[in-house]
Structures are given as C-alpha cells and as structure tokens.
Design an enzyme around this catalytic site. Sequence first.
Site, PDB file in Angstrom:
ATOM      1  N   ARG A  27      -2.429  19.562 -16.532  1.00  0.00           N
ATOM      2  CA  ARG A  27      -2.391  21.026 -16.423  1.00  0.00           C
ATOM      3  C   ARG A  27      -0.960  21.485 -16.209  1.00  0.00           C
ATOM      4  O   ARG A  27      -0.266  20.972 -15.330  1.00  0.00           O
ATOM      5  CB  ARG A  27      -3.265  21.509 -15.261  1.00  0.00           C
ATOM      6  CG  ARG A  27      -4.715  21.233 -15.521  1.00  0.00           C
ATOM      7  CD  ARG A  27      -5.624  21.836 -14.493  1.00  0.00           C
ATOM      8  NE  ARG A  27      -6.959  21.281 -14.704  1.00  0.00           N
ATOM      9  CZ  ARG A  27      -8.004  21.504 -13.925  1.00  0.00           C
ATOM     10  NH1 ARG A  27      -7.874  22.286 -12.857  1.00  0.00           N
ATOM     11  NH2 ARG A  27      -9.164  20.969 -14.186  1.00  0.00           N
ATOM     12  N   SER A 118      -9.483  24.930 -16.182  1.00  0.00           N
ATOM     13  CA  SER A 118     -10.594  25.209 -15.270  1.00  0.00           C
ATOM     14  C   SER A 118     -10.433  26.501 -14.494  1.00  0.00           C
ATOM     15  O   SER A 118     -10.358  27.568 -15.087  1.00  0.00           O
ATOM     16  CB  SER A 118     -10.787  24.016 -14.338  1.00  0.00           C
ATOM     17  OG  SER A 118     -11.961  24.167 -13.609  1.00  0.00           O
ATOM     18  N   HIS A 119     -10.325  26.395 -13.177  1.00  0.00           N
ATOM     19  CA  HIS A 119     -10.305  27.585 -12.318  1.00  0.00           C
ATOM     20  C   HIS A 119      -8.913  28.218 -12.240  1.00  0.00           C
ATOM     21  O   HIS A 119      -8.746  29.247 -11.587  1.00  0.00           O
ATOM     22  CB  HIS A 119     -10.754  27.195 -10.912  1.00  0.00           C
ATOM     23  CG  HIS A 119      -9.944  26.079 -10.341  1.00  0.00           C
ATOM     24  ND1 HIS A 119     -10.066  24.769 -10.783  1.00  0.00           N
ATOM     25  CD2 HIS A 119      -8.980  26.068  -9.408  1.00  0.00           C
ATOM     26  CE1 HIS A 119      -9.210  24.014 -10.126  1.00  0.00           C
ATOM     27  NE2 HIS A 119      -8.535  24.768  -9.290  1.00  0.00           N
ATOM     28  N   ASP A 282     -16.894  29.022 -13.196  1.00  0.00           N
ATOM     29  CA  ASP A 282     -15.430  29.069 -13.326  1.00  0.00           C
ATOM     30  C   ASP A 282     -14.980  29.098 -14.789  1.00  0.00           C
ATOM     31  O   ASP A 282     -15.791  29.234 -15.706  1.00  0.00           O
ATOM     32  CB  ASP A 282     -14.789  27.897 -12.574  1.00  0.00           C
ATOM     33  CG  ASP A 282     -15.035  26.568 -13.258  1.00  0.00           C
ATOM     34  OD1 ASP A 282     -16.067  26.450 -13.950  1.00  0.00           O
ATOM     35  OD2 ASP A 282     -14.203  25.648 -13.111  1.00  0.00           O
ATOM     36  N   ASP A 284     -14.051  26.949 -17.055  1.00  0.00           N
ATOM     37  CA  ASP A 284     -14.651  26.052 -18.042  1.00  0.00           C
ATOM     38  C   ASP A 284     -16.134  25.802 -17.789  1.00  0.00           C
ATOM     39  O   ASP A 284     -16.734  24.925 -18.419  1.00  0.00           O
ATOM     40  CB  ASP A 284     -13.876  24.732 -18.118  1.00  0.00           C
ATOM     41  CG  ASP A 284     -13.869  23.984 -16.803  1.00  0.00           C
ATOM     42  OD1 ASP A 284     -14.004  24.622 -15.745  1.00  0.00           O
ATOM     43  OD2 ASP A 284     -13.727  22.742 -16.827  1.00  0.00           O
ATOM     44  N   ASP A 286     -17.927  24.604 -15.241  1.00  0.00           N
ATOM     45  CA  ASP A 286     -18.508  23.453 -14.543  1.00  0.00           C
ATOM     46  C   ASP A 286     -18.703  23.688 -13.042  1.00  0.00           C
ATOM     47  O   ASP A 286     -19.353  22.894 -12.375  1.00  0.00           O
ATOM     48  CB  ASP A 286     -17.719  22.165 -14.815  1.00  0.00           C
ATOM     49  CG  ASP A 286     -16.257  22.246 -14.415  1.00  0.00           C
ATOM     50  OD1 ASP A 286     -15.820  23.322 -13.943  1.00  0.00           O
ATOM     51  OD2 ASP A 286     -15.541  21.235 -14.587  1.00  0.00           O
ATOM     52  N   ARG A 287     -18.130  24.759 -12.504  1.00  0.00           N
ATOM     53  CA  ARG A 287     -18.343  25.035 -11.071  1.00  0.00           C
ATOM     54  C   ARG A 287     -19.420  26.103 -10.895  1.00  0.00           C
ATOM     55  O   ARG A 287     -19.667  26.893 -11.799  1.00  0.00           O
ATOM     56  CB  ARG A 287     -17.064  25.564 -10.431  1.00  0.00           C
ATOM     57  CG  ARG A 287     -15.945  24.581 -10.437  1.00  0.00           C
ATOM     58  CD  ARG A 287     -14.777  25.153  -9.666  1.00  0.00           C
ATOM     59  NE  ARG A 287     -13.713  24.154  -9.639  1.00  0.00           N
ATOM     60  CZ  ARG A 287     -12.757  24.113  -8.742  1.00  0.00           C
ATOM     61  NH1 ARG A 287     -12.697  25.036  -7.804  1.00  0.00           N
ATOM     62  NH2 ARG A 287     -11.845  23.164  -8.778  1.00  0.00           N
ATOM     63  N   LYS A 381     -19.575  17.946 -13.867  1.00  0.00           N
ATOM     64  CA  LYS A 381     -20.309  18.896 -13.049  1.00  0.00           C
ATOM     65  C   LYS A 381     -20.748  20.050 -13.941  1.00  0.00           C
ATOM     66  O   LYS A 381     -20.207  20.237 -15.021  1.00  0.00           O
ATOM     67  CB  LYS A 381     -19.471  19.347 -11.861  1.00  0.00           C
ATOM     68  CG  LYS A 381     -18.106  19.927 -12.181  1.00  0.00           C
ATOM     69  CD  LYS A 381     -17.357  20.136 -10.860  1.00  0.00           C
ATOM     70  CE  LYS A 381     -15.998  20.792 -11.071  1.00  0.00           C
ATOM     71  NZ  LYS A 381     -14.933  19.801 -11.332  1.00  0.00           N
TER      72      LYS A 381
HETATM   73  C1  VG1 Z   1      -9.993  20.454  -7.371  1.00  0.00           C
HETATM   74  C2  VG1 Z   1     -11.196  20.183  -6.491  1.00  0.00           C
HETATM   75  C3  VG1 Z   1     -11.939  18.958  -6.982  1.00  0.00           C
HETATM   76  C4  VG1 Z   1     -12.330  19.163  -8.454  1.00  0.00           C
HETATM   77  C5  VG1 Z   1     -11.091  19.486  -9.273  1.00  0.00           C
HETATM   78  C6  VG1 Z   1     -11.420  19.809 -10.704  1.00  0.00           C
HETATM   79  O1  VG1 Z   1      -9.110  19.363  -7.302  1.00  0.00           O
HETATM   80  O2  VG1 Z   1     -10.807  20.009  -5.149  1.00  0.00           O
HETATM   81  O3  VG1 Z   1     -13.073  18.742  -6.171  1.00  0.00           O
HETATM   82  O4  VG1 Z   1     -12.939  18.004  -8.959  1.00  0.00           O
HETATM   83  O5  VG1 Z   1     -10.422  20.618  -8.719  1.00  0.00           O
HETATM   84  O6  VG1 Z   1     -12.302  20.882 -10.793  1.00  0.00           O
HETATM   85  P1  VG1 Z   1      -7.786  19.364  -6.388  1.00  0.00           P
HETATM   86  O7  VG1 Z   1      -7.085  18.084  -6.695  1.00  0.00           O
HETATM   87  O8  VG1 Z   1      -7.012  20.600  -6.743  1.00  0.00           O
HETATM   88  O9  VG1 Z   1      -8.286  19.447  -4.973  1.00  0.00           O
HETATM   89  V1  VG1 Z   1     -12.261  21.896 -12.124  1.00  0.00           V
HETATM   90  O10 VG1 Z   1     -13.609  22.842 -12.097  1.00  0.00           O
HETATM   91  O11 VG1 Z   1     -10.767  22.661 -11.804  1.00  0.00           O
HETATM   92  O12 VG1 Z   1     -12.037  20.900 -13.459  1.00  0.00           O
HETATM   93 CO    CO Z   2     -13.880  23.778 -13.806  1.00  0.00          CO
END
Ligand code: VG1
Ligand code: CO
Length: 548
Positions: A27, A118-119, A282, A284, A286-287, A381
């Site tokens: 990312r 993602s988010h 979120d 993509d 998955d959340r 997820k």
């Molecule tokens: C975060 C979350 C983690 C999740 C990851 C990807 O990671 O804490 O639980 O699996 O995002 O989610 P980090 O390293 O920032 O704590 V997603 O929905 O952004 O692909």
């Molecule tokens: Co996501």
Amino acid sequence: MPEHLSAAVTITTTPFSDQKPGTSGLRKRVPVFQQPHYLENFVQAIFDSISPPQGATLVLGGDGRYYNREAIQIILKMAAANGFGRVLVGQGGILSTPAASCVIRKYATFGGIILSASHNPGGPDGDFGIKYNTANGGPAPEKITEAIFSLSKTIMQYRILDVADVALDTVGEYAIGKMTVSVINPVADYAELMESLFDFDAIRTLIAGGFRIKFDAMHAVNGPYAREIFLNRLGAPVDSIMNCVPLPDFGNGHPDPNLTYAHELVEILYGENAPDFGAASDGDGDRNMILGRHFFVNPSDSLAILTANAKLAPGYREGLAGVARSMPTSAAVDRVAVELGIPCFETPTGWKFFGNLMDAGKVTLCGEESFGTGSSHIREKDGLWAVLFWLNVIAVRRQSVEEITRAHWAHFGRNVYSRHDFEAIPSDAANGVMKHLKDGFATLPGQKFGSYTVDVCDDFSYTDPVDGSISTGQGLRILFTDGSRIVFRLSGTGTEGATVRIYLEAYDPDVARHHLDAQVALSELIGIAGDLSQLVARTGRVQPTVIT
Ligand code: VG1
Ligand code: CO
C-alpha cells in the site's frame, strides 16, 4: 500484424527499494504507484515468484478506487505477456475482496490480484494497493510475499503487451494476444454463495414483517453487492441501503466502518426512530460493523456471538471444526470454543495467517478485532457475510441485536474491550515507544499497578501448526494475573508515518457491570498503558485518533 496479436515487449527497468508488502499487500500513496514502472515492477515480481504454468487462469479486480482502471489495463497486458491463458476480471474492474476470493476458488484458477488499499482513503492523493492471493483464494502467505519483495529489489525487466485497452464495462470475452479476458458480473457468484449459506427465506420474512435495516457501503465496493442482495434478493425497501454508488475517492471519506468514520450511519442508528439493525463495510468489502438500535457490537464480541449461534445458519448447521482469532482480538470467542468443545487458535494480525488452518480443516470461523469476520466459505474476511449471518440469527431468535449481545454476556461473561489508535506518528517516536516498552519487559513481571499485577510480558511470536513457519515480532503483550491484558502493535497497513495501536481487555463476569461503557470499565488499564508506554511524552499525542 493485427493489433490484438502484437508481440510482448520486454521493458528495461530499475528496482524500487520500498516494495515490501505489509499486513495486507503493498500500500502506497497513488502518486507513488503512478511513477513509471512502479506498478509494473511489482506485478512482474509477483509473476516471477509464482511462475504460473503456461495458459493458467488469473482473477483480477479491485475496489474501484482512483487508479483502479489504469492498473487493471496494465496488469491485463502484463498477464498476457507472461503466458496466462485467461483472466477473469470483474465488470468495470470491480471485485470486492471476498468476491475475488470466491471467484478464485470457484473457477479453480491459479490465484488472483486484488487492487485495494482497503479502509485507507482514496483519490489522487489517497492510497492505492495491490496484493496477490493464491489458488486457495487467500492472501499469499509470508513466504510468498517475502519472495516477491526480494525479487522486487533486483528486478531488471518486465514483460508487457503493446495493445489497446480492453473494454472493461461490458460482460463478455475479449482476446488480447493469445490470452482471453473474461469480463464477468462481479456480484453473481458471490450472491449465489451467500444464498447457499444463509436462510434467505427467513431473512426475507423478517424484513417483510417490518424489521428495518440500514446498510452503509460508504461509497465503496460493496454498493452493487448490497443492492443485489438486500434489495433484489431479500426484498428490503430502497432506503435500507445508503452510499451505495462506488466512487473513486469514496466521496472524500475514509471507508473504514467504525464509530469514527461511519458516523453518518452511527447517527442514524443512535437517532430518533432508528432502524432495528445497522451495518457498514469498508473500501474493499471485507470488514463489517454491526449496530443495533442505539447499540454497538464490538467486533470481538461479534465473532463470539456468531460462533455461539452458528448452528442457526444453514451453512453451519453441522457445527464448527474450530475457530481462530488474531492475537489482539479479545478472548470472548475462546470461552465459546471451550463450551462447544472445539479448538481455538491464536494467530498474528492479518487474514493470511488463517489460510493454513482453514485449508487443513482445523477451523471454520475466524475473526479479528479490526471489524473482520469470516469463515472457510472463502479465504478472506467477508463484510456482507457477517451482516447476513447476524440477520439470519436475528430472524431465528426474534430478539434485538442488544438482547442477543446482553444474553451472550450474561452467559459467558463480558470481555470488555477497546482499541486506541494513534495515527500518523513520526516513525522514530513510534519506534521509541515500542523500544521503551520492550526494554522494560525484563523487570515488569510481578510489579503491581493499582489493582493489576503483571504476570508475563512478551513480543508475540507464532508457529504455524500446519507448516511450522515462524512469525516473530507480532505485538508487545503485557498480561496481568487476572487475565486482563494490554497489547501494543505498530500498524502494517498505514502509508503515513506510523500508527500505534493499543489494545485493552479485561474480563467481567458480573452482569451488574455489563452496562458500563468500555472506556469507563477500562479506564484504569488505559491509564496504565499510558504510563508504561510514555506515549504522551514521546509522541505529544494526548487523545487517540480513533477509539473503538
Ligand atoms: C489492519 C488490521 C488487521 C487487518 C488489516 C487488513 O492491519 O489491524 O486486523 O487484517 O488491517 O485489513 P494493521 O497492520 O494496520 O493493524 V483490510 O480490511 O485493511 O485489508
Ligand atoms: Co478491507
């Protein structure tokens, strides 16, 4: 030579040193990805590390954020030049992460490339991301992401076809070079899978009876999925969904379904004449965040509640093989697993660690505290899956979200839980906090802080029970003698400075205290976390950016 038969060209390039995948893929800010050769280098490193057999099928799609379409065209031309026989790509370049996982598995492909941060926010100055998922539909394990990173540091050339762009907006088959591009409906296979797992008739009856839902896609990828599932297949009224048109910049929002960033939905669920059920997903897809009327379900509790009620959903009627949660996720699900007599695994943060357990048939449900819940129906997820699971449970139990949650706490006790995020901290300061904590670990055990006594401290490491691989440095844990704990971790998904996450958990069996707000119930632990980490002094931050 007709244009679609143009030969592959080999382009000379020089490596970038920063293409190390984090918790979930690579990312970076969009302008980083827009640099000449940046995306191409990484994609070639993926192809070189997996060496697909000639004629293999790849799945490709993304969350529709800014640069998605350009990246899809580049990757299609590179896939053709690297010997793939077919690419299944979502119409318009769209595939939610769970839908991509579903398609990878359903059509026995060689894996897929998912474009998403993602988010993280999108747009010309927002974030972009890319990750490779293996043939099981799950995020590549560390062994593969490390191989990709190491190839990216020495890459000298990549292969690409010099052809016109593919028409992505019309479902159909297109040829580029010797490769076929199948533009597929991005929703159909996923919606069909959901119908096979949950009792759509019962949910339809619930909604027809006046149960009001509100789903917020946050202008991200799940919009079309929500429209098809909630409106077309479950008969919900049109106002049951909001922000369901995907936008390249998510309407200038932060597509992260939590109490801070999904405030529009939160205000509706906490307002007058609130719906019975609210949910968001979120960037993509998955959340998930689950809300009842004037009520928030902590994601760790959600995992425990779905586990305890799994047999109410047709797809899980036979019971669960086991469950898994990431280390910082609360131990609420552990208590359910004990009662069900099934194993419970504790893994590092990131969905890639669940893949082996699911492939080996050791677990059925998995979850993370970060609004991630899912099962072995795919290897990611799955936001809408969690929403449908809750609706199925409610349709059978005929109780509100709050009643179901409180009954769960009354039976199992409550793992009071919160996460405090401090975002965009200078990396040096964040590293200083972590080092200071770790340096103190030798003398902490046995020390008393207010009503808590430190039992054990460690830096979490994990040995995969299936392939024996070891992952170290996965989070600093301070475990207290009464089972409470504080965990410190640096985020592996941020793109600006560092994000310090503090995870706080205490167990309370007493129903008389279950109404307490988590921040109140955890206030003493929050104070201890501040003292032990010297976070304020070292970062100047008094308040977290996000509290969950
Ligand atoms: C975060 C979350 C983690 C999740 C990851 C990807 O990671 O804490 O639980 O699996 O995002 O989610 P980090 O390293 O920032 O704590 V997603 O929905 O952004 O692909
Ligand atoms: Co996501």
